[in-house]
Design a protein around this motif. Structure first.
Motif, PDB file in Angstrom:
ATOM      1  N   ARG A 115      10.683  -2.544   9.948  1.00 44.22           N
ATOM      2  CA  ARG A 115      10.310  -1.488   9.004  1.00 44.22           C
ATOM      3  C   ARG A 115      11.362  -1.384   7.890  1.00 44.22           C
ATOM      4  NH1 ARG A 115      11.395   3.736   7.676  1.00 44.22           N
ATOM      5  NH2 ARG A 115      13.174   3.703   9.073  1.00 44.22           N
ATOM      6  N   LEU A 149      11.294  -2.178   3.608  1.00 48.45           N
ATOM      7  CA  LEU A 149      11.816  -1.386   2.489  1.00 48.45           C
ATOM      8  C   LEU A 149      12.737  -2.207   1.591  1.00 48.45           C
ATOM      9  CD1 LEU A 149      12.891   1.914   4.256  1.00 48.45           C
ATOM     10  CD2 LEU A 149      11.233   1.745   2.380  1.00 48.45           C
ATOM     11  N   LEU A 167      11.019  -4.651  -0.737  1.00 49.36           N
ATOM     12  CA  LEU A 167      10.004  -4.083  -1.637  1.00 49.36           C
ATOM     13  C   LEU A 167      10.185  -4.463  -3.119  1.00 49.36           C
ATOM     14  CD1 LEU A 167       7.465  -2.208  -1.792  1.00 49.36           C
ATOM     15  CD2 LEU A 167       9.040  -0.334  -2.213  1.00 49.36           C
ATOM     16  N   GLU A 193       4.639  -4.115   1.860  1.00 50.96           N
ATOM     17  CA  GLU A 193       3.626  -3.154   2.269  1.00 50.96           C
ATOM     18  C   GLU A 193       2.926  -3.595   3.556  1.00 50.96           C
ATOM     19  OE1 GLU A 193       1.027  -2.083  -0.901  1.00 50.96           O
ATOM     20  OE2 GLU A 193      -0.133  -0.746   0.389  1.00 50.96           O
ATOM     21  N   TRP A 207       5.304  -3.068   6.497  1.00 48.94           N
ATOM     22  CA  TRP A 207       5.418  -1.613   6.681  1.00 48.94           C
ATOM     23  C   TRP A 207       4.227  -1.075   7.472  1.00 48.94           C
ATOM     24  CZ3 TRP A 207       9.102   1.930   5.599  1.00 48.94           C
ATOM     25  CH2 TRP A 207       8.739   3.268   5.387  1.00 48.94           C
ATOM     26  N   LYS A 221       2.750   5.987   2.651  1.00 44.44           N
ATOM     27  CA  LYS A 221       2.776   4.845   1.738  1.00 44.44           C
ATOM     28  C   LYS A 221       4.215   4.403   1.449  1.00 44.44           C
ATOM     29  CE  LYS A 221       0.124   4.942  -1.938  1.00 44.44           C
ATOM     30  NZ  LYS A 221      -0.640   5.641  -3.008  1.00 44.44           N
ATOM     31  N   ILE A 222       4.436   3.120   1.521  1.00 44.26           N
ATOM     32  CA  ILE A 222       5.795   2.612   1.259  1.00 44.26           C
ATOM     33  C   ILE A 222       6.198   2.919  -0.191  1.00 44.26           C
ATOM     34  CG2 ILE A 222       5.082   0.243   0.649  1.00 44.26           C
ATOM     35  CD1 ILE A 222       7.656  -0.709   2.149  1.00 44.26           C
ATOM     36  N   SER A 223       5.217   2.945  -1.094  1.00 39.72           N
ATOM     37  CA  SER A 223       5.553   3.185  -2.507  1.00 39.72           C
ATOM     38  C   SER A 223       6.024   4.618  -2.760  1.00 39.72           C
ATOM     39  CB  SER A 223       4.355   2.855  -3.396  1.00 39.72           C
ATOM     40  OG  SER A 223       3.214   3.545  -2.922  1.00 39.72           O
ATOM     41  N   MET A 248       8.277   6.008  -0.796  1.00 41.05           N
ATOM     42  CA  MET A 248       9.561   6.152  -0.092  1.00 41.05           C
ATOM     43  C   MET A 248      10.751   6.155  -1.037  1.00 41.05           C
ATOM     44  SD  MET A 248       8.810   6.518   3.002  1.00 41.05           S
ATOM     45  CE  MET A 248       7.156   7.149   2.838  1.00 41.05           C
ATOM     46  N   ALA A 291      14.494   6.842   3.632  1.00 42.77           N
ATOM     47  CA  ALA A 291      13.552   6.053   4.430  1.00 42.77           C
ATOM     48  C   ALA A 291      14.243   4.957   5.235  1.00 42.77           C
ATOM     49  CB  ALA A 291      12.487   5.450   3.527  1.00 42.77           C
TER      50      ALA A 291
END
Ligand code: MSP
Length: 510
Positions: free
Chosen positions: A451, A455, A458, A466, A469, A477-479, A481, A486
């Motif tokens: 995980r 990040l 990204l 993504e 994740w 949503k990863i976007s 974070m 995170a």
């Protein structure tokens, strides 16, 4: 001032299609923009096209086309390339946009009113390919010192900008602000160039018409570089929405290729001084890429389009390769061998296999549910303690724009996690009921490591990030974070469901 992190690419000439060289700056700028967003900054990321001037006019004329029609037909190729490379630019400025031509005219009028522009005659060399005026002393074997193409002799009435008046101020600014022009070797070149003496800069042309007319003399069109540099302020509404302008200007970072550094580090600051505007905070010149050891050129037939590599390798592998293989500030050589090598070793093997073996085990041993970990032991702590080290190294390397080293430090975590899984060998205890809690801990640690890797990659590989994740069971949503929060260990909720998927980077035959 400075609320927004403002990053730019050069605006690209529309005489030709985008290739891996042009895409290099844009991919790097995208990684910067995405990293800043991940850090929680508001970002404005600008790219666009440079559409006026003799070179574009000639390209259109060769095809019997009107230059505006030609430019209109080329712009979609740039936009499409940025789309397939997953470039997250916030705007796309064209120098033929009204919003741009208006600002360019306001700006030049301002300098004229101030007395920094005068009418004279230019007599000397011009390189159409580089759109640059050259002194005889600069020529190399009679050719352009930069692109080595033949130059043409120009004698025409031109307006001149009093560049010499600002030479001292520009030099002083560069000397007093080591961050302003980078890397260091390039900065030294700029300094010696200024010290060798600057003459005033011709900023208009009369021998062709494809350009922005001067508001005070319609017989002249603006010199394409004077026009082009202004994109950085026209896109943020200089002269019309000054509130927005001051929120965004000065740019935090202009990314440029080494061949256009002088325009950005000398002429542009002088223009800004003349207009009494703050200077950009940093201008970074990257190196040039050759292809299999040779200069990329149409005549050699070795121009590579980003699209053909993306079709073969995928967007994220493309982005990864160009950011990982080269040291940003110096020249590099693209080769299919190194692309394939990195793809198989670092993406298919190190990262792709890690993801698939961890997820397969969670599915097999825990039915795809994130287990609750027990107290971490020494091996777990080894992984956990790697995270803050990698985070701070990533931050340092990203601020140096050392993308290759930033990725290499992210791979320290990938390697650490691979080693961890090898050493803890969950498969060897899976059938032992007395070691269930231990197995939970190993699987949790592996998933949580993945995980965090998601990040960290990204900015470089947004789609892969993504996917990883979501596969680890994250539903936010990863976007959305923010990296610092995170990336804290233990944010992966136990009880959530992992998701299986295809191999991220299927191995390719060597
Ligand atoms: N229009 C000007 C820039 C104006 S900015 C106000 C221009 N355009 S360009 O289309 O020629 O693109 C130049 C940029 O493309 C260079 O700055 C460089 O970033 C990139 N590159 C073009 N060929 C390249 C390589 N072979 N290697 C790396 N980058 C190269 O100049």
């Amino acid at each position: 001032m400075g609320e927004i992190f403002y990053v730019t690419t050069p605006i690209y000439y529309v005489n030709d299609m985008p290739h891996i060289g042009t895409a290099y700056t844009t991919v790097a700028a995208d990684a910067v923009a995405r990293y800043q967003r991940l850090k929680g900054r508001k970002v404005f990321f600008l790219t666009g096209t440079d559409e006026h001037g003799q070179k574009v006019a000639q390209a259109a004329a060769e095809r019997n086309q009107n230059p505006q029609v030609w430019a209109d037909s080329m712009v979609p190729h740039f936009k499409e390339t940025w789309r397939i490379l997953n470039i997250s630019n916030d705007d796309f400025i064209r120098t033929t946009d009204n919003r741009h031509t208006r600002v360019a005219q306001i700006f030049i009028q301002k300098l004229k009113d101030k007395g920094d522009i005068y009418l004279g005659t230019y007599e000397g060399w011009y390189c159409v390919h580089d759109e640059s005026f050259l002194l005889s002393s600069q020529l190399v074997d009679g050719n352009c010192p930069e692109c080595r193409r033949p130059v043409e002799w120009v004698k025409e009435e031109n307006y001149f900008f009093k560049l010499s008046k600002y030479a001292h101020a520009v030099l002083k600014h560069i000397e007093e602000n080591p961050e302003f022009v980078q890397p260091e070797t390039r900065r030294n070149e700029v300094i010696s160039f200024i010290k060798s003496g600057l003459s005033d800069q011709s900023i208009s042309r009369t021998s062709f018409t494809w350009g922005i007319p001067l508001p005070f003399d319609a017989r002249h069109v603006m010199y394409v570089w004077f026009d082009a540099l202004l994109n950085y302020i026209s896109a943020i509404d200089y002269g019309s929405d000054m509130k927005r302008f001051v929120q965004t200007w000065p740019a935090d970072l202009h990314l440029v290729g080494k061949e256009i550094l002088r325009f950005h580090a000398i002429i542009w600051p002088a223009m800004l001084f003349a207009a009494e505007l703050p200077l950009p905070k940093r201008i970074f010149a990257h190196g040039w890429l050759t292809v299999e050891g040779q200069k990329m050129s149409k005549s050699l037939g070795n121009v590579i389009s980003p699209k053909e590599l993306v079709v073969e390798y995928g967007t994220d592998a493309y982005r990864y390769y160009f950011l990982r293989e080269f040291s940003f500030g110096i020249d590099g050589n693209f080769s299919r061998r190194t692309l394939l090598g990195r793809y198989n070793a670092e993406l298919a093997n190190d990262l792709g296999n890690l993801v698939s073996r961890v997820l397969t085990m969670v599915k097999k041993y825990r039915n795809g549910t994130v287990p609750e970990p027990d107290t971490p032991g020494a091996e777990e702590n080894g992984v956990i303690e790697t995270v803050p080290l990698v985070l701070s190294e990533l931050d340092e390397k990203m601020s140096e724009l050392a993308f290759n080293e930033a990725l290499s430090s992210v791979w320290d975590l990938v390697h650490a996690l691979n080693r961890y899984v090898d050493i803890r060998a969950p498969w060897s205890i899976a059938s032992d009921p007395s070691r269930e809690r231990e197995l939970d801990t190993i699987l949790y640690t592996s998933l949580e490591g993945l995980r965090i890797i998601a990040l960290l990659i990204l900015p470089f590989m947004p789609e892969t990030a993504e996917k990883i994740w979501m596969r680890t069971g994250m539903t936010d949503k990863i976007s959305d974070m923010k990296l610092d929060e995170a990336a804290k260990w233990g944010m992966l909720p136990h009880g959530s469901k992992t998701v299986s998927g295809d191999a991220l980077f299927p191995r390719k035959p060597e």
